[in-house]
Design an enzyme around this catalytic site. Structure first.
Site, mmCIF file in Angstrom:
data_model
loop_
_atom_site.group_PDB
_atom_site.id
_atom_site.type_symbol
_atom_site.label_atom_id
_atom_site.label_comp_id
_atom_site.label_asym_id
_atom_site.label_seq_id
_atom_site.Cartn_x
_atom_site.Cartn_y
_atom_site.Cartn_z
ATOM 1 N N CYS A 108 0.823 -1.224 0.000
ATOM 2 C CA CYS A 108 0.000 0.000 0.000
ATOM 3 C C CYS A 108 0.851 1.265 0.000
ATOM 4 O O CYS A 108 0.359 2.339 -0.334
ATOM 5 C CB CYS A 108 -0.949 0.005 1.188
ATOM 6 N N HIS B 8 -3.437 7.305 2.358
ATOM 7 C CA HIS B 8 -3.817 5.985 1.851
ATOM 8 C C HIS B 8 -5.225 5.672 2.351
ATOM 9 O O HIS B 8 -5.586 5.994 3.486
ATOM 10 C CB HIS B 8 -2.811 4.945 2.367
ATOM 11 N N ASN C 114 -10.169 -0.028 -0.718
ATOM 12 C CA ASN C 114 -8.707 0.025 -0.644
ATOM 13 C C ASN C 114 -8.124 -0.566 -1.938
ATOM 14 O O ASN C 114 -8.212 -1.769 -2.162
ATOM 15 C CB ASN C 114 -8.257 -0.769 0.589
HETATM 16 O O1 UT7 Z 1 -3.983 -1.092 3.381
HETATM 17 C C1 UT7 Z 1 -3.118 -1.893 4.091
HETATM 18 C C2 UT7 Z 1 -3.205 -1.656 5.529
HETATM 19 N N1 UT7 Z 1 -4.425 -2.186 6.046
HETATM 20 C C3 UT7 Z 1 -5.088 -1.525 6.966
HETATM 21 O O2 UT7 Z 1 -4.728 -0.428 7.328
HETATM 22 C C4 UT7 Z 1 -6.307 -2.189 7.567
HETATM 23 C C5 UT7 Z 1 -6.302 -2.012 9.056
HETATM 24 N N2 UT7 Z 1 -7.397 -2.701 9.716
HETATM 25 C C6 UT7 Z 1 -8.691 -2.289 9.633
HETATM 26 O O3 UT7 Z 1 -9.023 -1.381 8.911
HETATM 27 C C7 UT7 Z 1 -9.703 -2.957 10.533
HETATM 28 O O4 UT7 Z 1 -9.031 -3.745 11.485
HETATM 29 C C8 UT7 Z 1 -10.739 -3.837 9.794
HETATM 30 C C9 UT7 Z 1 -11.690 -2.951 9.001
HETATM 31 C C10 UT7 Z 1 -10.038 -4.821 8.870
HETATM 32 C C11 UT7 Z 1 -11.577 -4.603 10.805
HETATM 33 O O5 UT7 Z 1 -12.192 -3.713 11.700
HETATM 34 P P1 UT7 Z 1 -12.090 -3.960 13.286
HETATM 35 O O6 UT7 Z 1 -12.858 -2.874 13.926
HETATM 36 O O7 UT7 Z 1 -10.633 -4.074 13.613
HETATM 37 O O8 UT7 Z 1 -12.857 -5.306 13.437
HETATM 38 P P2 UT7 Z 1 -12.312 -6.711 14.010
HETATM 39 O O9 UT7 Z 1 -11.410 -7.357 13.034
HETATM 40 O O10 UT7 Z 1 -11.809 -6.473 15.391
HETATM 41 O O11 UT7 Z 1 -13.665 -7.517 14.085
HETATM 42 C C12 UT7 Z 1 -14.763 -7.087 14.916
HETATM 43 C C13 UT7 Z 1 -15.931 -8.010 14.683
HETATM 44 C C14 UT7 Z 1 -15.541 -9.500 14.768
HETATM 45 O O12 UT7 Z 1 -16.606 -10.187 15.384
HETATM 46 P P3 UT7 Z 1 -16.491 -10.577 16.946
HETATM 47 O O13 UT7 Z 1 -15.261 -11.423 17.064
HETATM 48 O O14 UT7 Z 1 -16.386 -9.280 17.678
HETATM 49 O O15 UT7 Z 1 -17.781 -11.312 17.169
HETATM 50 C C15 UT7 Z 1 -15.470 -9.911 13.320
HETATM 51 O O16 UT7 Z 1 -15.734 -11.275 13.142
HETATM 52 O O17 UT7 Z 1 -16.477 -7.824 13.384
HETATM 53 C C16 UT7 Z 1 -16.559 -9.075 12.705
HETATM 54 N N3 UT7 Z 1 -16.373 -8.843 11.279
HETATM 55 C C17 UT7 Z 1 -17.379 -8.567 10.434
HETATM 56 N N4 UT7 Z 1 -18.710 -8.475 10.621
HETATM 57 C C18 UT7 Z 1 -19.472 -8.171 9.546
HETATM 58 C C19 UT7 Z 1 -15.202 -8.844 10.580
HETATM 59 N N5 UT7 Z 1 -15.452 -8.555 9.296
HETATM 60 C C20 UT7 Z 1 -16.796 -8.390 9.172
HETATM 61 C C21 UT7 Z 1 -17.637 -8.087 8.090
HETATM 62 N N6 UT7 Z 1 -18.965 -7.968 8.330
HETATM 63 N N7 UT7 Z 1 -17.173 -7.870 6.843
#
Ligand code: UT7
Length: 328
Positions: free
Chosen positions: A113, A254, A284
């Site tokens: 990225c 980004h 992204n």
């Molecule tokens: O470009 C390269 C660099 N990349 C980045 O900068 C990405 C950085 N990370 C992020 O942007 C975020 O971590 C994400 C958007 C990928 C995820 O958001 P989060 O707030 O960190 O969510 P999480 O991974 O902690 O997941 C929270 C909950 C989980 O459920 P439980 O365990 O709390 O029951 C996931 O299973 O959200 C659930 N979840 C979803 N639910 C509905 C994960 N993906 C989804 C989804 N739809 N698509």
């Protein structure tokens, strides 16, 4: 001699994949995706016969037309990508062939990225050295090719697209690429990678069965590092160049997550009105996010001579960085 951007272009494939479309194939919902990431839809290059070089060639052709120059005048083509058409030859060589830039040498740059910022600074060195007059720097990705559309934690995030700029020598030292701070920390490598298909795990039935040819991410870990990395490097670039938030006309971050963008702007004390955002429409697109933002601002006539732009990124590697540009 500073490198200035003399032309910009972007290319996004027509096909739209909306959050609603994803609701039909995954256990996800529009509300989760919008509130957690800021994404409403992304573009997908559907034609299986076309890949990243196609997107980048479209960009290169537009740049040549806009600048009114022939392909023969291009000295160097750098393509930043993590989704090359093939591991080799480079996507940049495919673009060179397609636009018939037969006087240019060409190579790919793997910075995930942050690839565009790495490539922009690399390209600028050849201008500053006085050895090159016209350098094409393009960020392009067919992210849909490495998405597991059964994995809701990654496949909702990414889209396809490309954009780029033409670098040329500036007439004086006041405009162009003024400063760059680029970083890597390989200790973050496991948190965002595509494990299969390289020399460590060449393609086998087993690597396919284990889904090792898809992007894998520990979102939470990357999120934490990205918030700190982007905000720190933005602050560093501002301090080094004695810039206050009032001096900055546009922050071009980004586009990985709206919350990361917001945190970066807050740390810099920059109004969200000055922040380029298109994650809602394109998701992204990895190395393409920053040049797509630049091309959009340019197309809309928003970039004026003397404007101060700060570009910041964070991505796999880890790789991150910030660039200070004064618009020509
Ligand atoms: O470009 C390269 C660099 N990349 C980045 O900068 C990405 C950085 N990370 C992020 O942007 C975020 O971590 C994400 C958007 C990928 C995820 O958001 P989060 O707030 O960190 O969510 P999480 O991974 O902690 O997941 C929270 C909950 C989980 O459920 P439980 O365990 O709390 O029951 C996931 O299973 O959200 C659930 N979840 C979803 N639910 C509905 C994960 N993906 C989804 C989804 N739809 N698509």
């Amino acid at each position: 001699m500073k490198a200035v951007i003399t032309s910009t272009a972007k290319y996004l494939p027509e096909s739209i994949l909306s959050n609603r479309d994803l609701e039909n194939i995954l256990d996800t919902n529009d509300e989760w995706i919008r509130t957690r990431t800021g994404i409403r839809e992304r573009r997908i290059l559907k034609d299986p016969e076309k890949a990243t070089s196609y997107l980048c060639t479209e960009v290169a052709q537009q740049i040549l037309e806009k600048r009114g120059i022939s392909a023969a005048e291009i000295d160097l083509i750098i393509v930043a990508t993590m989704t090359p058409d093939m591991i080799f030859p480079s996507t940049a060589c495919l673009v060179q062939k397609d636009i018939q830039a037969m006087n240019a040498w060409a190579f790919d740059l793997s910075g995930a990225c942050s690839g565009f910022l790495y490539a922009l600074n690399t390209g600028a060195q050849f201008i500053t050295a006085g050895t090159h007059k016209k350098v094409l720097v393009i960020g392009g990705e067919k992210m849909s090719a490495i998405m597991d559309y059964t994995d809701r934690s990654t496949s909702v995030l990414f889209g396809d697209g490309a954009a780029g700029v033409l670098l040329e020598p500036g007439k004086d030292d006041s405009h162009g690429l003024i400063d760059a701070r680029l970083y890597s920390d390989g200790r973050g490598g496991d948190n965002l990678c595509m494990p299969g298909g390289g020399s460590l795990r060449p393609t086998t039935h087993e690597t396919v069965d284990r889904k090792l040819h898809y992007l894998q991410q520990d979102g939470r870990q990357v999120f934490k590092s990205a918030v700190v990395g982007m905000a720190d490097v933005a602050a560093e670039v501002m301090n080094r160049n004695h810039l206050t938030s009032e001096d900055i006309d546009f922050l071009i971050p980004h586009q990985a997550n709206h919350r990361i963008i917001q945190a970066t702007a807050e740390r810099m004390g920059i109004d969200m009105e000055k922040v380029a955002i298109n994650i809602d429409r394109y998701g992204n697109t990895s190395a393409a996010t920053i040049p797509i933002c630049i091309a959009e601002l340019d197309e809309e006539g928003k970039l004026q001579t003397g404007n101060n732009l700060i570009l910041v990124s964070f991505g796999a590697g880890y790789t991150w960085g910030g660039i200070y540009l004064n618009w020509l």
